[in-house]
Design a protein around this motif. Sequence first.
Motif, short mmCIF file in Angstrom:
data_model
loop_
_atom_site.label_atom_id
_atom_site.label_comp_id
_atom_site.label_asym_id
_atom_site.label_seq_id
_atom_site.Cartn_x
_atom_site.Cartn_y
_atom_site.Cartn_z
N GLY A 28 0.79 -1.22 0.00
CA GLY A 28 0.00 0.00 0.00
C GLY A 28 0.82 1.27 0.00
O GLY A 28 0.28 2.36 0.07
N GLY A 29 2.16 1.14 -0.06
CA GLY A 29 3.01 2.32 -0.10
C GLY A 29 2.99 2.96 -1.47
O GLY A 29 2.94 2.27 -2.49
N LEU A 30 3.02 4.28 -1.52
CA LEU A 30 3.00 4.99 -2.80
C LEU A 30 4.31 4.75 -3.54
O LEU A 30 5.39 5.02 -3.02
CB LEU A 30 2.80 6.49 -2.54
N VAL A 31 4.21 4.22 -4.76
CA VAL A 31 5.39 3.93 -5.56
C VAL A 31 5.81 5.15 -6.37
O VAL A 31 6.99 5.49 -6.47
CB VAL A 31 5.11 2.75 -6.53
N ALA A 32 4.82 5.83 -6.93
CA ALA A 32 5.10 6.97 -7.80
C ALA A 32 3.80 7.72 -8.02
O ALA A 32 2.72 7.22 -7.70
CB ALA A 32 5.65 6.49 -9.15
N VAL A 33 3.92 8.91 -8.54
CA VAL A 33 2.76 9.63 -9.07
C VAL A 33 2.92 9.60 -10.58
O VAL A 33 3.95 10.01 -11.11
CB VAL A 33 2.72 11.08 -8.55
N VAL A 34 1.92 9.06 -11.26
CA VAL A 34 2.00 8.91 -12.71
C VAL A 34 0.93 9.77 -13.36
O VAL A 34 -0.26 9.66 -13.02
CB VAL A 34 1.79 7.43 -13.12
N GLY A 35 1.34 10.64 -14.26
CA GLY A 35 0.41 11.45 -15.02
C GLY A 35 0.47 11.06 -16.48
O GLY A 35 1.55 10.83 -17.02
N ILE A 36 -0.68 10.97 -17.12
CA ILE A 36 -0.69 10.56 -18.52
C ILE A 36 -1.76 11.32 -19.28
O ILE A 36 -2.81 11.66 -18.74
CB ILE A 36 -0.89 9.03 -18.63
N ARG A 37 -1.45 11.61 -20.54
CA ARG A 37 -2.42 12.24 -21.43
C ARG A 37 -2.41 11.48 -22.75
O ARG A 37 -1.34 11.23 -23.31
CB ARG A 37 -2.06 13.70 -21.68
N VAL A 38 -3.57 11.10 -23.19
CA VAL A 38 -3.73 10.47 -24.50
C VAL A 38 -4.19 11.57 -25.43
O VAL A 38 -5.24 12.17 -25.23
CB VAL A 38 -4.77 9.34 -24.44
N HIS A 39 -3.39 11.89 -26.45
CA HIS A 39 -3.62 13.12 -27.18
C HIS A 39 -3.05 13.01 -28.59
O HIS A 39 -1.86 12.73 -28.75
CB HIS A 39 -2.93 14.25 -26.40
N ARG A 40 -3.90 13.18 -29.59
CA ARG A 40 -3.43 13.24 -30.98
C ARG A 40 -2.56 12.05 -31.36
O ARG A 40 -1.51 12.21 -32.02
CB ARG A 40 -2.64 14.52 -31.22
N GLY A 41 -2.95 10.86 -30.92
CA GLY A 41 -2.24 9.67 -31.35
C GLY A 41 -0.97 9.36 -30.59
O GLY A 41 -0.21 8.47 -30.98
N VAL A 42 -0.69 10.10 -29.51
CA VAL A 42 0.46 9.77 -28.68
C VAL A 42 0.05 9.75 -27.21
O VAL A 42 -0.98 10.31 -26.82
CB VAL A 42 1.64 10.78 -28.85
N PHE A 43 0.86 9.11 -26.40
CA PHE A 43 0.74 9.17 -24.95
C PHE A 43 1.86 10.08 -24.44
O PHE A 43 3.02 9.86 -24.76
CB PHE A 43 0.93 7.80 -24.30
N ASP A 44 1.51 11.08 -23.66
CA ASP A 44 2.52 11.82 -22.90
C ASP A 44 2.40 11.33 -21.46
O ASP A 44 1.31 11.33 -20.89
CB ASP A 44 2.26 13.34 -22.95
N ILE A 45 3.52 10.90 -20.89
CA ILE A 45 3.48 10.31 -19.57
C ILE A 45 4.59 10.89 -18.71
O ILE A 45 5.68 11.18 -19.20
CB ILE A 45 3.60 8.76 -19.65
N VAL A 46 4.27 11.11 -17.44
CA VAL A 46 5.28 11.57 -16.48
C VAL A 46 5.19 10.68 -15.25
O VAL A 46 4.09 10.32 -14.82
CB VAL A 46 5.11 13.07 -16.12
N PRO A 107 -1.62 0.84 -14.41
CA PRO A 107 -1.69 0.10 -13.15
C PRO A 107 -1.86 1.03 -11.96
O PRO A 107 -1.23 2.07 -11.91
CB PRO A 107 -0.35 -0.64 -13.08
N THR A 108 -2.74 0.66 -11.03
CA THR A 108 -2.95 1.48 -9.85
C THR A 108 -2.50 0.76 -8.58
O THR A 108 -1.85 1.33 -7.74
CB THR A 108 -4.43 1.86 -9.70
N HIS A 109 -2.87 -0.49 -8.44
CA HIS A 109 -2.43 -1.29 -7.30
C HIS A 109 -1.86 -2.59 -7.84
O HIS A 109 -2.00 -2.88 -9.03
CB HIS A 109 -3.60 -1.61 -6.37
#
Length: 120
Positions: A28-46, A107-109
């Motif tokens: 249950g420990g936080l591994v990371a904060v993941v942000g993602i945008r699906v946009h114009r045929g690409v994924f931008d992920i942080v 993935p979330t958990h």
Amino acid sequence: GAMNEITNGLQALVARDFQFAHPRDADGGLVAVVGIRVHRGVFDIVQLFSEHEADAARIPGDEPDVLFPSKVLWRTTGPAHEVIAELLALSEPAPDLGAQPTGCWLPTHAGRSTWLAASA
């Protein structure tokens, strides 16, 4: 300070239709904060692992595994505030005439995923 820059950067990403997930480990420990945008045929992920360690990438929309892609169009790593700033400065992808992804599983958990839908 850097934490303010990170907070402001995350708010700017949310304003650009980034959706955030918070993957956790089996305990249950936080591994990371993941942000993602699906946009114009690409994924931008942080992915933010800590204040000092982050990773961002632009990935083709047909990539099946966004966290471990076989192909990336752009990538940067470094301190979180610098990575977020570079991602915000990234130019918009050219409109892709090929297949448009409708979203991706993130993935979330342990053993669980959430569907992130594409923004218009």
